[in-house]
Design an enzyme around this catalytic site. Sequence first.
Site, PDB file in Angstrom:
ATOM      1  N   CYS A   1     107.029  23.596 -16.775  1.00 21.86           N
ATOM      2  CA  CYS A   1     105.684  24.157 -16.927  1.00 21.86           C
ATOM      3  C   CYS A   1     104.629  23.122 -16.529  1.00 21.86           C
ATOM      4  CB  CYS A   1     105.494  24.726 -18.328  1.00 21.86           C
ATOM      5  SG  CYS A   1     104.096  25.874 -18.437  1.00 21.86           S
TER       6      CYS A   1
ATOM      7  N   GLU B   1     113.812  26.837 -21.964  1.00 19.76           N
ATOM      8  CA  GLU B   1     114.139  26.577 -23.371  1.00 19.76           C
ATOM      9  C   GLU B   1     113.666  27.685 -24.304  1.00 19.76           C
ATOM     10  OE1 GLU B   1     109.960  25.039 -22.978  1.00 19.76           O
ATOM     11  OE2 GLU B   1     111.680  25.336 -21.678  1.00 19.76           O
TER      12      GLU B   1
ATOM     13  N   HIS C   1     109.750  28.633 -18.814  1.00 19.42           N
ATOM     14  CA  HIS C   1     110.340  27.900 -19.941  1.00 19.42           C
ATOM     15  C   HIS C   1     111.819  28.254 -20.106  1.00 19.42           C
ATOM     16  CE1 HIS C   1     106.729  26.141 -21.973  1.00 19.42           C
ATOM     17  NE2 HIS C   1     106.155  26.961 -21.116  1.00 19.42           N
TER      18      HIS C   1
END
Length: 187
Positions: free
Chosen positions: A79, A170, A168
């Site tokens: 990001c 994650e 993202h």
Amino acid sequence: MILLIDNYDSFTWNLYQYFCELGAEVQVRRNDALTLAHIDALNPQKIVISPGPCTPNDAGISLAVIRHYAGRIPMLGVCLGHQAMAQAFGASVVRAAKVMHGKTSPVTHNGQGVFRGLPSPLTVTRYHSLIVDPATLPECFEITAWSETQEIMGIRHREWDLEGVQFHPESILSEQGHALLKNFLRR
């Protein structure tokens, strides 16, 4: 050891957890709590530049780290880290046509680098209002992933081990997040 530079974002700890689950040793340092000399002393094998709520210009040591260690230590930008990576090489970071905070969208990729072996398209989670301007992306980078509206979602340096993803991996809502990060670890 992975050095994870925290740009004051809670997702940093999701990245930390994912990398630990994959068996990596990770040290987290805030973007304003270390110097290049400290990084040299830590001697990381890989560096990850985390997401964050600001612009690359406000991301502490992140730009300096990218410029200093590019070509020497493998790096992944997530990001804000992705944006900082592009900006460090001369790209412009601009307002996105549509703000994507906590939204999922399909991302198509070329199957290279961190995307190796992953299905395309992938559904990923996006939290950003800024993007890398494709017209300003230097030739040293290839675009590895893009959104349905052709916004850059992934970049990879053509010669050095540097990659960035705008989304993202994650996030729990992103498909194949562990696999993407595992691809980074395998290098």
